[in-house]
Design an enzyme around this catalytic site. Sequence first.
Site, mmCIF file in Angstrom:
data_model
loop_
_atom_site.group_PDB
_atom_site.id
_atom_site.type_symbol
_atom_site.label_atom_id
_atom_site.label_comp_id
_atom_site.label_asym_id
_atom_site.label_seq_id
_atom_site.Cartn_x
_atom_site.Cartn_y
_atom_site.Cartn_z
ATOM 1 N N ASP A 110 -6.755 8.409 10.242
ATOM 2 C CA ASP A 110 -6.616 7.787 8.584
ATOM 3 C C ASP A 110 -7.902 6.341 9.458
ATOM 4 O O ASP A 110 -7.476 5.236 8.943
ATOM 5 C CB ASP A 110 -5.007 7.095 8.458
ATOM 6 C CG ASP A 110 -5.551 6.751 7.069
ATOM 7 O OD1 ASP A 110 -6.369 6.924 6.225
ATOM 8 O OD2 ASP A 110 -3.902 5.798 6.215
ATOM 9 N N SER A 126 4.954 -2.155 2.306
ATOM 10 C CA SER A 126 4.894 -3.525 2.060
ATOM 11 C C SER A 126 5.042 -4.152 2.989
ATOM 12 O O SER A 126 5.173 -4.234 4.101
ATOM 13 C CB SER A 126 5.786 -4.245 0.717
ATOM 14 O OG SER A 126 5.597 -3.935 -1.062
ATOM 15 N N VAL A 127 4.027 -5.782 3.067
ATOM 16 C CA VAL A 127 3.785 -6.139 4.281
ATOM 17 C C VAL A 127 4.203 -7.704 3.729
ATOM 18 O O VAL A 127 4.268 -7.905 3.286
ATOM 19 C CB VAL A 127 2.680 -6.145 4.934
ATOM 20 C CG1 VAL A 127 2.570 -6.986 6.259
ATOM 21 C CG2 VAL A 127 2.639 -4.413 4.986
ATOM 22 N N GLY A 134 1.205 -1.113 0.339
ATOM 23 C CA GLY A 134 -0.431 -0.246 -0.231
ATOM 24 C C GLY A 134 1.084 1.293 -0.045
ATOM 25 O O GLY A 134 2.234 0.775 -0.274
ATOM 26 N N GLY A 135 0.164 2.387 0.694
ATOM 27 C CA GLY A 135 0.732 3.561 0.140
ATOM 28 C C GLY A 135 1.987 4.065 1.450
ATOM 29 O O GLY A 135 3.117 4.663 1.600
ATOM 30 N N PHE A 136 1.958 2.837 2.228
ATOM 31 C CA PHE A 136 2.342 3.143 3.491
ATOM 32 C C PHE A 136 4.055 1.839 3.484
ATOM 33 O O PHE A 136 5.067 2.457 3.422
ATOM 34 C CB PHE A 136 1.553 2.226 4.284
ATOM 35 C CG PHE A 136 1.456 1.005 4.732
ATOM 36 C CD1 PHE A 136 2.432 -0.027 4.965
ATOM 37 C CD2 PHE A 136 -0.065 0.856 4.508
ATOM 38 C CE1 PHE A 136 1.222 -1.427 3.798
ATOM 39 C CE2 PHE A 136 -0.860 -0.518 3.241
ATOM 40 C CZ PHE A 136 0.621 -1.493 3.796
#
EC number: 2.7.11.1
Length: 891
Positions: A735, A629-630, A625-627
Site C-alpha cells: 500500500d 483515526s489518528v 482514513g480507512g485505517f
Amino acid sequence: MDVEFTPSDTNKFEANITKQHQVIELNNQEEQQQPEQQEQPEQQEELKDNNEKIKTSEDSTTTTTTTATITTTGENSISITVTEANNNTNQLNKSTSSSSSLNNNKNEDNKSVTASIAPSSPVIESSAIESAIDSPYISSASVFSNATNNNNNTTTTNVVVPPPQLLESSTENITSAAEITPVTTTTTEETINIPKESIEVQKQLAETTTTAAITTTNSTQVTSTTVTNPDKLKCKMHRSNFIMTQIGGKKFTEMTLEQLLDEDDPQTGMGFKNPGPQGFLEYVGDTAPPPTPPPISTSNTTGKNTGKNSTTGKSEGKKATSNSSNVPPSPVLASSASPSPKLKSSSSSIRNSGAISGTSENGGGGNGSGTISKNTAPTTGNSTTTTTTTTSTTTSSSKDRKSVVQKQSTLGRLQKNEEERRKRKEQKRSRAREKPILIAGIEDLPAECLKMVKKSKIPEDKLIQHLNILLPILRFRTGYNLRHVPIVSSNNSTNSLGSSINKNNSNNTTTTTTTTNTNNKSPEVSTNSLDVNIINQNQNQTNSVQNNQINTSSNVITTNVIPTTTASQSSQAPYHPSHNGNEEDDYDDGSRLENAILPKGTVDLIETDRDVKKLYKNLKQIGSGGFGSVFLAKSTVDKCEIAIKKIAHVSAKAQRTNLNEIGFLNFCKHPNIVSYLRSHLVDDTIWIAMEYMQGGTLTEASQGHTFNESCIAYVAKGMLEGLMYLHAHNIVHRDIKSGNIMMTIDGKIKIVDFGLCVDANERKLVHMAGSPFWMSPEMIRGESYGCPTDIWSFAICLLELANGEPPHRKSSLTAMFTTATEGCAGLDKPERWTEHFTHFLNLCLEMDPSKRSTAEQLLKHPWINLSENPETMKKILAQIFIANVMNHLDN
C-alpha cells in the site's frame, strides 16, 4: 401617536422647505390657535366625505399632512407642535407648503417656526426638532400625543433649551439639523394616478407582511423622557472604530480613511448617502443588519367612522400598500430642485401602515423598505417653485440576517468520512456474499458497474478484448461477485449468453455444459466436462445429459457454457449459501488480508492492564482514513507528544489486520519507517502509540507546492532506503502511496500504515490489495507479485510530485484498466525534466516485474545524486507544512 426622535436615522432626506422666522407676541399666540380650532370641524367633514369615497373606489389612496410648529418661549424653553392630518381621496394628492417670515423685534423672548409638510411622518420631516433634542445643552425632552379626531393627530413636544443667544453660538449643533435663513414661500403639489393592477399587487404584498399592527384607541397620551449624549452624533468615530476593529482596517476602495469617513463630499464617503453608523453598514454591503428588536405598537387616533379603515389586520396592510407606487423597496435618496439651503435631516426608515409607525423594525437603522420617489416640475410664478416629493413606505418585514454557513469542524468532517467509508465497506462485503453473477458480455454487468464503465470512457472494443481484466477490477471497486463465463455453442461458434437466454421462451428447455479450467495461466478450454442438468421450466423435470450432447427437439436449445478462470479467480472459494465466514476477503477493496496469511504480531504485544487516561493526556484528532483515526496526545511516559492510532478491534478480520500491523511495526526498526511505541486494548478499540511527526503527507505536499527534480530526488532517496529495508526482509508493503508517506519539517521521509504488509516467503501472493491509482499491473491482472509491486507504487508517487496528481486521477477504473493493459504513460511534460529522471522512472515502471529495478539498484542511479541538500529541504518542508503544525496546535 408616539413620535421618536433619534439622531441615528438611516436615510437622509433633503427637504425642499424654505424657512422663515416670524416673531410673534405672546398675547397673539392664543388668537392664532383659535382659527386653527375653528377649521378643524370643516376638515373633519371633508375627511368624512373622503372616507365615503374610499369605500366605493378601488383606486383609493391615503394622503398624510403633517404640520410641525416650533415655538420658543421665554429664555430656556421651546414648544414643538406636530399636527398630522390623513385625507383619503381617489387620487394621491400631495401638497407641501412652508411659509415663515423673519421680523426683527426687540422682544426676543418669543420665537415661532411653523412648517406644513405632506405626506410624511413627523420623524422624517422634523430634523430641526431632532437637532434641538440632540443639542448638548438640552437635558431632557417630553413628548405628548393628543388625539383630536378620527383623521387628525396632534403631537406636542416641549423641550428645555438654553437662551437664544447661547443657542445661536452653538452653530455646530444647529447647522447639523437646519440652517435658518429668510427665504421665499415654496408650494409643492403632485398628483399620481395609481393603476388598479398595482393596487392588487400591493394588497397581496401587505397580506404577507409581518409588520406589527398599530394599536387603535380613541384617545392616547404618552409621555417619555430622553437623555441625550454629546457624542451621539459622532458617527465618524463609530465608522472609524468599525473599520479598525470589525473588518481589520480593510478598505473597499483606494480612498483614504478621511475620505471614507466624509459625509459631505458626494463623490466619496461612506456616510454621504446615509449618514450615521448605519450608513457605512450599508456601504460595506456584506455586513449583516443589526438584530431586529421587538415591534413597538404606536397609538393612533381613530373614531367610529374608521371602523372599515382600521389600521390593524389585513385591511390596514392593504391600505398601506396603496401608498407605494412601483418603486424599488430599498431607500432612494430624494434630492431637492430648489437652490435654497437644505434642511439636513437624519431620519429612520419608518414602516407606515396607513398611519405613522413610530419605530423602525430594524431598530432605528438598517435597510428598511421605505421608499422616497421624486418628480420635479417647474411652474411659472413670481417666486414659486413647484416640486413633488413622495414619501412612501411599504409594509414588509425586515430582511433576515444573512445565514452564515459554518464549515464543519475537522472532527465532525473526519467522523463523517469515516462513517461513509464504513458503510461502503459493509455494502461491498454484503455483495461479496451474494450468489455469483455470470458475465458473458458487457451488457450482463450490474447497473452500477455499467455506470462506472460508461464514465471511464474506455473504448468498447478494449473492454470486450480484456473482459477478464475488467471484471476483477469491477469486483474490487464495487464488491459484486462477478464471474467471467465465455459462451461456446454446439457448432463451435461463440454466442452471447444474454442473447441465448433471450431466445428461449416459456416452452423451451436449455441444456448447459460447464467445464472448469484449473490452469491459472492458460485461458484455453479444458477437455474435461461435467454433467449438467436439463431444467424444464414448465414441467420442472430434471434429466441428466452428458457433455456436448445436442437435443434435436425443435423446442429445445442446447448450449455448452465453458467458463475459464484467471489466476485471481482460482483463489476464490466456491459459493455456498452458508459460507459467511471469510468469503468477503476474496472480494475485497484492499483493506483486508487473505485468510491464509497469518498475522505478524501476537496478542502479547497488546497491553491491557495500563490506564490509558493516565498515560496520555490532551488527545486531539488530527487525521482519519480507512485505517481508523489518528490523535495527537501528550505522553506522560515518553515525556513528549505522540500519535495514537485508534482502530476497531471487534471482528475476526479486524483483529487479524491489527495484529498484523502491530507485528510489522514492532519488527521494523529503521529511520525511514515510523517508530512504534506500544499498543493498548481499550474496550473494543486498539490504540497504537507511535512517534508524532510534525509535517504532513506527500499528498498534501504535492497539492500545495511545485517540486523540482532535486526535491523529488530527496524524497525518492528516503523512500527507497525504507523500501530496501523492507524488501531485504521479504516484506511487501502493498500500500505504498502518497498518503502513506510522511514528510516532516525536520526533513525526514517515513513510511507509515503497515496494515496490508505481508511476508512474501509465506506463499505466492495473488490477492488484489492496496489503492487503485498506485497498484502494479501484475496485481491488477491477478498474477503473482512480490517486492517489485512496491517499486511500481513508488514510481507513481514520484509522478504525483512531478505532475501534481497520479495518472488518470479522475477515474479509478480507467487508471487500473490502463495500467493492467498498457502500463503507465509517465510524465505529462517530459521536456521539463532531465533524461536521468525519465530513465529512472522507466526502470521503475517496467510492465514485467522481473525486469523492474530493485530498491538497492535504484539507490545507485545517477539521478539520486541530484538530491537536494537536507538543510534546504528542511526549510522547504517547514514552509509547506507550517499551516498543518499550527492547526494541530490550535485545535
